[in-house]
Scaffold this active site. Structure first.
Site, PDB file in Angstrom:
ATOM      1  N   GLY A 175      15.420   6.826  57.140  1.00 34.94           N
ATOM      2  CA  GLY A 175      16.558   7.536  57.725  1.00 34.94           C
ATOM      3  C   GLY A 175      17.226   8.524  56.785  1.00 34.94           C
ATOM      4  O   GLY A 175      18.286   9.064  57.106  1.00 34.94           O
TER       5      GLY A 175
ATOM      6  N   SER B 221      11.336   8.325  57.090  1.00 37.91           N
ATOM      7  CA  SER B 221      11.481   9.772  57.286  1.00 37.91           C
ATOM      8  C   SER B 221      10.153  10.489  57.564  1.00 37.91           C
ATOM      9  O   SER B 221       9.928  11.613  57.115  1.00 37.91           O
ATOM     10  CB  SER B 221      12.188  10.414  56.092  1.00 37.91           C
ATOM     11  OG  SER B 221      13.502   9.893  55.972  1.00 37.91           O
TER      12      SER B 221
ATOM     13  N   GLU C 218      16.344  -2.981  57.486  1.00 40.69           N
ATOM     14  CA  GLU C 218      17.678  -3.072  58.095  1.00 40.69           C
ATOM     15  C   GLU C 218      18.026  -4.523  58.443  1.00 40.69           C
ATOM     16  O   GLU C 218      19.203  -4.882  58.505  1.00 40.69           O
ATOM     17  CB  GLU C 218      17.756  -2.129  59.313  1.00 40.69           C
ATOM     18  CG  GLU C 218      17.836  -0.670  58.849  1.00 40.69           C
ATOM     19  CD  GLU C 218      17.302   0.358  59.812  1.00 40.69           C
ATOM     20  OE1 GLU C 218      17.099   0.043  61.000  1.00 40.69           O
ATOM     21  OE2 GLU C 218      17.068   1.498  59.369  1.00 40.69           O
TER      22      GLU C 218
ATOM     23  N   GLU D 298       7.674   0.511  53.633  1.00 40.08           N
ATOM     24  CA  GLU D 298       8.837   1.337  53.949  1.00 40.08           C
ATOM     25  C   GLU D 298       9.836   1.290  52.790  1.00 40.08           C
ATOM     26  O   GLU D 298      10.670   0.371  52.727  1.00 40.08           O
ATOM     27  CB  GLU D 298       9.520   0.821  55.209  1.00 40.08           C
ATOM     28  CG  GLU D 298       8.653   0.875  56.445  1.00 40.08           C
ATOM     29  CD  GLU D 298       9.504   1.008  57.698  1.00 40.08           C
ATOM     30  OE1 GLU D 298       9.337   1.987  58.418  1.00 40.08           O
ATOM     31  OE2 GLU D 298      10.357   0.136  57.927  1.00 40.08           O
TER      32      GLU D 298
ATOM     33  N   HIS E  43      12.029  -5.951  58.577  1.00 42.37           N
ATOM     34  CA  HIS E  43      12.467  -4.554  58.440  1.00 42.37           C
ATOM     35  C   HIS E  43      13.653  -4.507  57.466  1.00 42.37           C
ATOM     36  O   HIS E  43      14.488  -5.417  57.463  1.00 42.37           O
ATOM     37  CB  HIS E  43      12.868  -3.982  59.804  1.00 42.37           C
ATOM     38  CG  HIS E  43      13.097  -2.501  59.752  1.00 42.37           C
ATOM     39  ND1 HIS E  43      14.261  -1.966  59.249  1.00 42.37           N
ATOM     40  CD2 HIS E  43      12.307  -1.455  60.095  1.00 42.37           C
ATOM     41  CE1 HIS E  43      14.178  -0.637  59.300  1.00 42.37           C
ATOM     42  NE2 HIS E  43      13.007  -0.308  59.809  1.00 42.37           N
TER      43      HIS E  43
ATOM     44  N   ASN F  22       9.738   3.023  66.314  1.00 41.31           N
ATOM     45  CA  ASN F  22      10.787   1.994  66.233  1.00 41.31           C
ATOM     46  C   ASN F  22      12.081   2.642  66.736  1.00 41.31           C
ATOM     47  O   ASN F  22      12.669   3.464  66.036  1.00 41.31           O
ATOM     48  CB  ASN F  22      10.920   1.528  64.772  1.00 41.31           C
ATOM     49  CG  ASN F  22      12.093   0.587  64.566  1.00 41.31           C
ATOM     50  OD1 ASN F  22      12.685   0.088  65.536  1.00 41.31           O
ATOM     51  ND2 ASN F  22      12.429   0.332  63.310  1.00 41.31           N
TER      52      ASN F  22
ATOM     53  N   LYS G 181      14.926   1.367  67.305  1.00 45.89           N
ATOM     54  CA  LYS G 181      16.169   0.779  66.766  1.00 45.89           C
ATOM     55  C   LYS G 181      17.195   0.578  67.891  1.00 45.89           C
ATOM     56  O   LYS G 181      16.821   0.216  68.999  1.00 45.89           O
ATOM     57  CB  LYS G 181      16.693   1.651  65.621  1.00 45.89           C
ATOM     58  CG  LYS G 181      15.606   1.919  64.569  1.00 45.89           C
ATOM     59  CD  LYS G 181      16.122   2.489  63.292  1.00 45.89           C
ATOM     60  CE  LYS G 181      14.946   2.669  62.323  1.00 45.89           C
ATOM     61  NZ  LYS G 181      15.360   3.129  61.006  1.00 45.89           N
TER      62      LYS G 181
HETATM   63  P1  PGA Z   1      12.946   6.697  60.004  1.00 42.06           P
HETATM   64  O1  PGA Z   1      12.877   5.095  60.180  1.00 42.06           O
HETATM   65  O2  PGA Z   1      11.603   7.237  60.427  1.00 42.06           O
HETATM   66  O3  PGA Z   1      14.052   7.151  60.896  1.00 42.06           O
HETATM   67  O4  PGA Z   1      13.196   6.954  58.556  1.00 42.06           O
HETATM   68  C1  PGA Z   1      11.719   4.363  59.872  1.00 42.06           C
HETATM   69  C2  PGA Z   1      11.949   2.898  60.073  1.00 42.06           C
HETATM   70  O5  PGA Z   1      13.062   2.402  59.838  1.00 42.06           O
HETATM   71  O6  PGA Z   1      11.039   2.162  60.491  1.00 42.06           O
END
Ligand code: PGA
Length: 254
Positions: free
Chosen positions: A174, A213, A98, A168, A96, A10, A12
Site C-alpha cells: 500500500g 504495490s 495487516e 510481501e 497477511h 485481495n 481487503k
Molecule cells: P497493495 O496490497 O497491492 O495495495 O500494496 C498488497 C497486499 O496487501 O496484499
C-alpha cells in the site's frame, strides 16, 4: 518444473455488494479467457463471499478468504471458521501483514490458522515479509525464514505441495513503492531454498507470489524473477481494467 502463474486480488475492506458482484463477474471473465495459462483468484470481504461464489459458479475464478479463525467452532465473536468458508472458497490467505500488525497475530496463531485451513481442505496462501526496520537491520531474510519455520512447522511435504507462499515486504504494501526485482528475486530464492531444505523436490512445484504495490508499471519485470510465479495484488485488483493488464503480463511470462 513449470509453475502456472497465479494472480490473486485481495480486496481487503473495500467494495459495496454491487461493486463486488460486478468486479467478480468481470474478473471471472478474465479468468476464463486466460485459462489454462494463468490461474486467477480474488479474496472478497467475508459478507460478499457467498453471493460471489454463487454468481461465478462454473467459471475458472478461484475464491479465497482474507483470513480465518484458528479455532474450529465456539464462542469467538466476529470470527469465521474454516468449515464455514470451505463450501465457498478454494483457498485462504493466512498471516497477511495487516493481520499480523493491526490484529497482533503471533506466529503461533498463524501456525494454528494454517493447520485449521488444511484440516478443512482449504488451500493456504501463507503471507510472509519483513518490516522496513528489519530490512534496515539486515534481518530481512532471518525474519522471513523464521515466519516459514514457525508457520510450516508441522506441515507434511504432501501438504506443502498444495500451498502457496506470498512474499510481501510490509514496507511495500500500500506504499506505492514496490520492492525492486533484485530484492524480490533474492528473497524468493531464499524462500525456495528454505522449502527445498524441508521438502526436497516438492519445493520446485510450490508457487511463490510477490505482493506490495504491484501495478501495471512494475508487473512485467516482476515476472523476470525466476522464483516468482505471480502476484498478490491489493489496490490494483479493484479496477477490472488494471487487473486485466496484470493478468496479461503473466501470460507468456513462462
Ligand atoms: P497493495 O496490497 O497491492 O495495495 O500494496 C498488497 C497486499 O496487501 O496484499
Amino acid at each position: 518444473m513449470t509453475r502456472q502463474p497465479l494472480l490473486i486480488g485481495n480486496w481487503k475492506m473495500h467494495t459495496s455488494l454491487d461493486d463486488a458482484l460486478a468486479l467478480a463477474q468481470g474478473t471471472a471473465a478474465i479468468a476464463d479467457e486466460v485459462r489454462p495459462s494463468v490461474d486467477v483468484g480474488v479474496c472478497p470481504p467475508f459478507p460478499w463471499i457467498v453471493s460471489i461464489a454463487q454468481k461465478v459458479r462454473g467459471t475458472s475464478l478461484l475464491i479465497g478468504a482474507q483470513d480465518l479463525s484458528a479455532d474450529s467452532d465456539g464462542s469467538f465473536t466476529g470470527d469465521v471458521s474454516a468449515s464455514m468458508l470451505a463450501p465457498w472458497c478454494q483457498f485462504v490467505l493466512v498471516g497477511h501483514s495487516e493481520r499480523r500488525t493491526v490484529h497482533q497475530e503471533s506466529d503461533e496463531v498463524v501456525t494454528r490458522k494454517v493447520r485449521a485451513a488444511r484440516e478443512h481442505g482449504l488451500g493456504v496462501v501463507l503471507c510472509v515479509g519483513e518490516t522496513a526496520a528489519a530490512r534496515a537491520a539486515g534481518r530481512a531474510e532471518s525474519t522471513v525464514s523464521g515466519q516459514l519455520e514457525s508457520a510450516l512447522i508441522d506441515v507434511s511435504s504432501d501438504d506443502a505441495a498444495t500451498m502457496t507462499i506470498a512474499y510481501e515486504p510490509v514496507w511495500a504494501i500500500g506504499s506505492g513503492t514496490a520492492a525492486t526485482v533484485e530484492e524480490i528475486q533474492a528473497m524468493s530464492g531464499t524462500i525456495r531454498r528454505w522449502l527445498t531444505s524441508r521438502h526436497g523436490l516438492v519445493a520446485d512445484g510450490i508457487r511463490i507470489l510477490y505482493g506490495g504495490s504491484v501495478s501495471q508499471h512494475n508487473v512485467r519485470e516482476l515476472f523476470d524473477a525466476a522464483d516468482v510465479d505471480g502476484a498478490l495484488v491489493g489496490g490494483a485488483s479493484l479496477d477490472r481494467g488494471t487487473f486485466r493488464a496484470l493478468v496479461e503480463a503473466a501470460i507468456g511470462s513462462r
